[in-house]
Design a protein around this motif. Structure first.
Motif, mmCIF file in Angstrom:
data_model
loop_
_atom_site.group_PDB
_atom_site.id
_atom_site.type_symbol
_atom_site.label_atom_id
_atom_site.label_comp_id
_atom_site.label_asym_id
_atom_site.label_seq_id
_atom_site.Cartn_x
_atom_site.Cartn_y
_atom_site.Cartn_z
ATOM 1 N N ARG A 7 0.834 -1.205 0.000
ATOM 2 C CA ARG A 7 0.000 0.000 0.000
ATOM 3 C C ARG A 7 0.866 1.252 0.000
ATOM 4 N N VAL A 8 1.928 1.213 0.799
ATOM 5 C CA VAL A 8 2.792 2.382 0.938
ATOM 6 C C VAL A 8 4.241 1.966 0.733
ATOM 7 N N GLY A 9 4.912 2.633 -0.168
ATOM 8 C CA GLY A 9 6.338 2.417 -0.370
ATOM 9 C C GLY A 9 7.112 3.602 0.191
ATOM 10 N N ILE A 10 8.232 3.316 0.841
ATOM 11 C CA ILE A 10 9.070 4.369 1.421
ATOM 12 C C ILE A 10 10.475 4.238 0.852
ATOM 13 N N VAL A 11 10.988 5.331 0.334
ATOM 14 C CA VAL A 11 12.355 5.356 -0.183
ATOM 15 C C VAL A 11 13.214 6.111 0.814
ATOM 16 N N GLY A 12 14.103 5.392 1.490
ATOM 17 C CA GLY A 12 15.010 6.004 2.448
ATOM 18 C C GLY A 12 14.762 5.513 3.862
ATOM 19 N N ALA A 13 15.824 5.032 4.521
ATOM 20 C CA ALA A 13 15.715 4.511 5.887
ATOM 21 C C ALA A 13 16.475 5.392 6.862
ATOM 22 N N GLY A 14 16.377 6.702 6.663
ATOM 23 C CA GLY A 14 16.871 7.643 7.652
ATOM 24 C C GLY A 14 15.824 7.847 8.730
#
Length: 292
Positions: A7-14
């Motif tokens: 459902r939700v994609g996140i780019v970046g693990a900061g």
């Protein structure tokens, strides 16, 4: 190529991306987080974070990275250590591609942080590039070296302080103006291994016998390493022209979200990024499930 759907994609693990993923998990919304490098992003370069509530003695950036990774693990957040090569948007769906995976999602959270400003006005010979860095992290374990740092902001002075206990540091500022906060400047001025050089513009950099030689208008220096800490730009290179063209519309429609350093211009602070992530997750939950 493996295909994923979420459902939700996140780019970046900061801090922004992890805070968003954790809060979404608390709401019962699963997501997939992509990170091209390591959890924590630019925090690994921070010598000491003194303004994050709850750590009165400060905390190192590396320790925050470790805690962020543990927090994500405790919540079962899926983090894929793969670089997003491209992201596009068609028919209400975002498609993200890495070397081995394709992921589709209906909402995309971009928490990709920043990239270094390009170096301009300096002729850098190709063989010198192996001794030139844009972050301090790769040099944190070295000792007894001479290191030049170009810049006049918080990062330049913080990098200098990170390396100065075990090395000789030269800070080069092309002008008189210092942009770093006073506490960092005072610590650098008091450190015996740091020398500050105002009004010093580097003209050329080349490698000679495993050292860097660079020339200014007045002098020729030789050092072991050189770090350019001359500012950063939002990292959105992977977004397709189609997304960039529709960016405002996608943001207004709450399909695309920009959080953390990629959206915060000069206000790149841990607390702000984490707050951005939680606020974004609350907005997504309200849109997906209604407010709690």
């Amino acid at each position: 190529m493996e295909e994923l759907n979420t459902r939700v994609g996140i780019v970046g693990a900061g801090p922004a991306g992890i805070a968003c993923a954790v809060q979404l998990k608390r709401f019962g919304i699963d997501t997939v987080v992509f990170e091209k490098d390591s959890v924590g992003g630019m925090l690994k370069n921070a010598r000491l974070i003194e303004n994050y509530p709850g750590f009165p003695d400060g905390i190192s950036g590396l320790e925050v990275c470790r805690l962020l990774e543990k927090h994500a693990q405790n919540f079962g957040i899926e983090i894929l250590l793969e670089e997003i090569l491209s992201a596009d948007y068609h028919e209400n769906t975002f498609s993200l591609r890495t070397e081995s995976k394709m992921m589709n999602c209906s909402k995309l959270v971009v928490a990709s942080g920043t990239k270094p400003n390009p170096v301009t006005g300096v002729e850098i010979f190709p063989e010198a590039n192996e001794l030139i860095k844009r972050d301090v992290f790769p040099l944190l374990d070295i000792q007894n070296k001479e290191i030049g740092i170009v810049g006049a902001g918080d990062a330049a002075f913080d990098y200098g302080l990170s390396l100065a206990d075990n090395n000789t540091i030269h800070l080069y500022n092309k002008s008189e103006k210092v942009r770093a906060i006073g506490s960092l400047v005072s610590k650098a001025e008091a450190h015996p291994n740091i020398t500050y050089h105002p009004n010093t513009s580097i003209l050329t950099v080349e490698k000679i016998r495993n050292r860097l030689q660079f020339q200014t208008i007045e002098e020729i220096f030789q050092l072991d390493y050189l770090i350019f800490a001359i500012g950063r730009l939002p990292l959105k290179d992977f977004l397709s022209p189609n997304i960039l063209l529709k960016q405002k519309k996608l943001l207004d429609e709450n399909k695309l979200f920009l959080i953390g350093d990629v959206a915060n211009d000069q206000n790149r602070q841990l607390a702000i990024a984490a707050g951005n992530g939680i606020e974004c997750a609350m907005k997504i939950n309200e849109l997906e499930n209604g407010s709690n």
